[in-house]
Structure formats: C-alpha cells, structure tokens
Design a protein around this motif. Structure first.
Motif, mmCIF file in Angstrom:
data_model
loop_
_atom_site.group_PDB
_atom_site.id
_atom_site.type_symbol
_atom_site.label_atom_id
_atom_site.label_comp_id
_atom_site.label_asym_id
_atom_site.label_seq_id
_atom_site.Cartn_x
_atom_site.Cartn_y
_atom_site.Cartn_z
ATOM 1 N N PRO A 167 -3.038 6.621 -1.610
ATOM 2 C CA PRO A 167 -2.095 5.556 -1.250
ATOM 3 C C PRO A 167 -0.960 6.084 -0.374
ATOM 4 C CG PRO A 167 -2.559 5.531 -3.606
ATOM 5 C CD PRO A 167 -3.133 6.804 -3.067
ATOM 6 N N SER A 168 -0.180 5.163 0.174
ATOM 7 C CA SER A 168 0.969 5.559 0.978
ATOM 8 C C SER A 168 2.013 6.233 0.093
ATOM 9 C CB SER A 168 1.592 4.338 1.657
ATOM 10 O OG SER A 168 2.304 3.554 0.707
ATOM 11 N N LEU A 169 2.888 7.008 0.727
ATOM 12 C CA LEU A 169 3.969 7.661 -0.015
ATOM 13 C C LEU A 169 4.819 6.628 -0.746
ATOM 14 C CD1 LEU A 169 5.681 10.174 -0.711
ATOM 15 C CD2 LEU A 169 6.967 9.729 1.393
ATOM 16 N N ASN A 170 5.148 5.525 -0.068
ATOM 17 C CA ASN A 170 5.988 4.506 -0.697
ATOM 18 C C ASN A 170 5.328 3.899 -1.934
ATOM 19 O OD1 ASN A 170 8.034 4.877 1.102
ATOM 20 N ND2 ASN A 170 7.719 2.974 2.238
ATOM 21 N N GLU A 171 4.031 3.706 -1.862
ATOM 22 C CA GLU A 171 3.326 3.158 -3.030
ATOM 23 C C GLU A 171 3.389 4.136 -4.199
ATOM 24 O OE1 GLU A 171 -1.075 1.438 -4.338
ATOM 25 O OE2 GLU A 171 -0.563 1.637 -2.205
ATOM 26 N N MET A 172 3.224 5.414 -3.915
ATOM 27 C CA MET A 172 3.287 6.403 -4.986
ATOM 28 C C MET A 172 4.700 6.497 -5.561
ATOM 29 S SD MET A 172 0.698 9.458 -3.785
ATOM 30 C CE MET A 172 0.982 9.487 -2.013
ATOM 31 N N GLU A 182 10.646 -0.794 0.404
ATOM 32 C CA GLU A 182 10.685 -1.814 1.445
ATOM 33 C C GLU A 182 9.284 -2.263 1.882
ATOM 34 O OE1 GLU A 182 11.134 2.268 3.457
ATOM 35 O OE2 GLU A 182 11.868 1.269 1.656
ATOM 36 N N SER A 183 8.319 -1.343 1.816
ATOM 37 C CA SER A 183 6.950 -1.652 2.205
ATOM 38 C C SER A 183 6.033 -0.590 1.630
ATOM 39 C CB SER A 183 6.823 -1.669 3.733
ATOM 40 O OG SER A 183 5.456 -1.724 4.126
ATOM 41 N N THR A 184 4.825 -0.980 1.291
ATOM 42 C CA THR A 184 3.852 0.007 0.818
ATOM 43 C C THR A 184 2.905 0.440 1.935
ATOM 44 O OG1 THR A 184 2.373 -1.753 0.064
ATOM 45 C CG2 THR A 184 3.904 -0.816 -1.563
ATOM 46 N N SER A 187 2.403 2.834 7.604
ATOM 47 C CA SER A 187 3.078 2.744 8.902
ATOM 48 C C SER A 187 4.596 2.718 8.729
ATOM 49 C CB SER A 187 2.611 1.500 9.663
ATOM 50 O OG SER A 187 2.881 0.323 8.910
ATOM 51 N N ALA A 188 5.093 2.108 7.642
ATOM 52 C CA ALA A 188 6.536 2.089 7.376
ATOM 53 C C ALA A 188 7.034 3.497 7.079
ATOM 54 C CB ALA A 188 6.848 1.153 6.210
ATOM 55 N N VAL A 189 6.229 4.273 6.367
ATOM 56 C CA VAL A 189 6.585 5.666 6.086
ATOM 57 C C VAL A 189 6.636 6.466 7.386
ATOM 58 C CG1 VAL A 189 5.897 7.758 4.858
ATOM 59 C CG2 VAL A 189 5.522 5.522 3.798
ATOM 60 N N GLU A 190 5.636 6.267 8.240
ATOM 61 C CA GLU A 190 5.588 6.989 9.508
ATOM 62 C C GLU A 190 6.787 6.640 10.384
ATOM 63 O OE1 GLU A 190 3.363 9.293 10.076
ATOM 64 O OE2 GLU A 190 2.097 8.880 8.336
ATOM 65 N N ASP A 191 7.190 5.363 10.382
ATOM 66 C CA ASP A 191 8.373 4.952 11.150
ATOM 67 C C ASP A 191 9.613 5.683 10.661
ATOM 68 O OD1 ASP A 191 6.933 3.227 12.736
ATOM 69 O OD2 ASP A 191 7.433 1.434 11.578
#
Length: 198
Positions: A167-172, A182-184, A187-191
């Motif tokens: 999963p994405s970093l934010n989801e973890m 803010e988002s799972t 792409s939000a993490v990469e931004d």
C-alpha cells in the motif's frame, strides 16, 4: 549458543576475508564513496538499534581526510532517531551502495554532529543547506561481496515487480497510527516528496 559452537557451524573465515579490513580510505574506497548514491546508517543509543537510509546524487558523502567522512543530513520527518542515538552513543556503521554494483563498502566508526554553518553550506543543494553534518571517523573499512544483492536481484529490472506490491505510505501511516491522512494515493506521497526533498 557459544562463539565456539557458532564457529564450529560456519568454520573459519577465508584468508581474503580475514585480511580485508583497512583503517584508512584508499583510492578504491574513495572511488566507491564518490560514486555511491545511497547508504544505510546504523546507530544505537547503547541499548536499542536504528537504521536510516541516506541518499543523494553521487558524491554526496565527502571524504574529508584519510580517516573521516562528512555526511549531510537532509530533510526528513524530524524524528532524528539516529542523531539522538549519536548524542548518547557515537558508534555508527555505514553500508555504501552504487546502483548496478553488487559489492558494497562498509565503514564502522564513530560520529559527531556538526552544526557549523560554513560546513553545512558546503553541502547546499537548490539553495538549501542541511541543518547538520555528521563527521564520521572510521575505525574499520572493508568491501563486502555481492552475493546478497545478486540473490535479491537488486539491480536486475527483470526481477522487479510490475506494480507497487504494498500500500501507499499514507495508507500504512493511517492504519499504523490511527490518524487521518489527506489521501491514500501514492501520487499524493510522491507530490509531497517532490515539495520537501531539500
């Protein structure tokens, strides 16, 4: 298990492995460090251990003298676990890597945290200086064979997964810390990475 029992299982180190430790950065070490874009820094507070990834364009670690390195500390999450460890227990270990090169370079020694502005400014990128620089005094320096990266297929794109397998970093972070994000989407993490890289 005792050291004797463990040595009985593994046998003696090869003659090459037994004599490869050096105390100064020779031309081979300097060349390796000059081309390294990634390393892992291990530290301890004397009880617990921590490892931290460090990366930048090739040459981001400077060989200051035959026995000392300078490592800038780039922006992160401000946990500063490794720096806190070094304040309590200065012993560190580094593992240098170069993309496509199977072998690694290991450095064991001690570190001190330097906040001198002139020193920090030497490592400025995009107009931003690191807040601190580690001065690492080497006690043991040696190359490590490439078997582990070869077994892992680390530098072989044909062995890499076709898509992100976790999963994405934010989801973890959301699930581990039970906090809102803010988002799972990855792409939000990469931004965010792009906005805060330096």
């Amino acid at each position: 298990m005792t050291p004797e029992q463990l040595r009985e299982i593994y046998g003696d180190p090869s003659p090459r492995a037994a004599v490869k430790v050096i105390r100064k950065f020779d031309r081979h070490c300097r060349q390796f460090i000059e081309h390294s874009t990634f390393l892992v820094l291990a530290s301890s507070d004397g009880t617990n251990l921590d490892v931290s990834p460090k990366g930048d364009p090739a040459g981001f670690v400077a060989v200051e003298t035959d026995t000392t390195l300078l490592l800038p500390d780039r922006p992160g999450n401000n946990r500063i676990d490794g720096l806190m460890n070094i304040l309590m227990h200065p012993k560190v270990a580094l593992l240098f890597m170069i993309p496509t090169v199977g072998e690694t370079l290991r450095v064991n020694g001690s570190a001190e945290i330097c906040a001198d502005q002139a020193l920090c400014d030497r490592f400025q990128v995009n107009g931003r200086s690191p807040k601190t620089v580690l001065r690492i005094t080497a006690e043991e320096i040696f190359t490590h064979c490439g078997k582990a990266p070869m077994r892992a297929g680390l530098w072989k794109p044909e062995t890499w997964p076709d898509a992100r397998p976790v999963p994405s970093l934010n989801e973890m972070i959301r699930d581990h810390g039970k906090v809102a994000v803010e988002s799972t989407e990855q792409s939000a993490v990469e931004d965010r990475y792009r906005q805060t890289l330096y």
